[in-house]
Design a protein around this motif. Structure first.
Motif, PDB file in Angstrom:
ATOM      1  N   ARG A   1       0.577   6.824  -6.676  1.00 51.53           N
ATOM      2  CA  ARG A   1      -0.489   7.823  -6.850  1.00 51.53           C
ATOM      3  C   ARG A   1       0.063   9.237  -6.662  1.00 51.53           C
ATOM      4  N   GLU A   2       0.943   9.405  -5.674  1.00 56.09           N
ATOM      5  CA  GLU A   2       1.555  10.710  -5.412  1.00 56.09           C
ATOM      6  C   GLU A   2       2.402  11.163  -6.603  1.00 56.09           C
TER       7      GLU A   2
ATOM      8  N   ASN B   1       0.572   4.128  -2.715  1.00 53.83           N
ATOM      9  CA  ASN B   1       0.420   5.535  -2.331  1.00 53.83           C
ATOM     10  C   ASN B   1       1.461   6.399  -3.013  1.00 53.83           C
TER      11      ASN B   1
ATOM     12  N   SER C   1       0.827  -1.207   0.000  1.00 53.45           N
ATOM     13  CA  SER C   1       0.000   0.000   0.000  1.00 53.45           C
ATOM     14  C   SER C   1       0.860   1.255   0.000  1.00 53.45           C
TER      15      SER C   1
END
Length: 89
Positions: A10-11, A7, A3
């Motif tokens: 996505r960032e 994350n 995860s």
């Protein structure tokens, strides 16, 4: 992929869209799609701008003469992997 990796990916996608003023949603960038040319359509100037933003944001230097740049900037996934391995911030 953990995860934390998801994350970060996505960032990085959001950073890419914001820094280059792309008219797409960050989540629409396929992790394995090429960033340069045919895929996302970035050119060499876009890659230089992205390298500068990534260097400032994550605290490590991406150099234009690095022999690994083709691999590093080949996709969102490869760029995220490189950031994860080298970030200091």
């Amino acid at each position: 992929m953990t995860s934390a990796d998801e994350n970060l990916q996505r960032e990085v996608a959001a950073l890419l869209v914001d820094s280059l003023n792309l008219e797409i949603a960050p989540e629409s960038i396929a992790p394995q799609a090429p960033l340069y040319g045919e895929g996302l359509g970035l050119d060499s100037i876009d890659i230089l701008e992205l390298a500068l933003v990534v260097s400032k944001r994550y605290g490590f230097q991406l150099r234009s003469d690095d022999e690994n740049n083709v691999r590093i900037f080949s996709s969102l996934a490869s760029l995220t992997e490189h950031i994860a391995a080298h970030r200091t911030l």
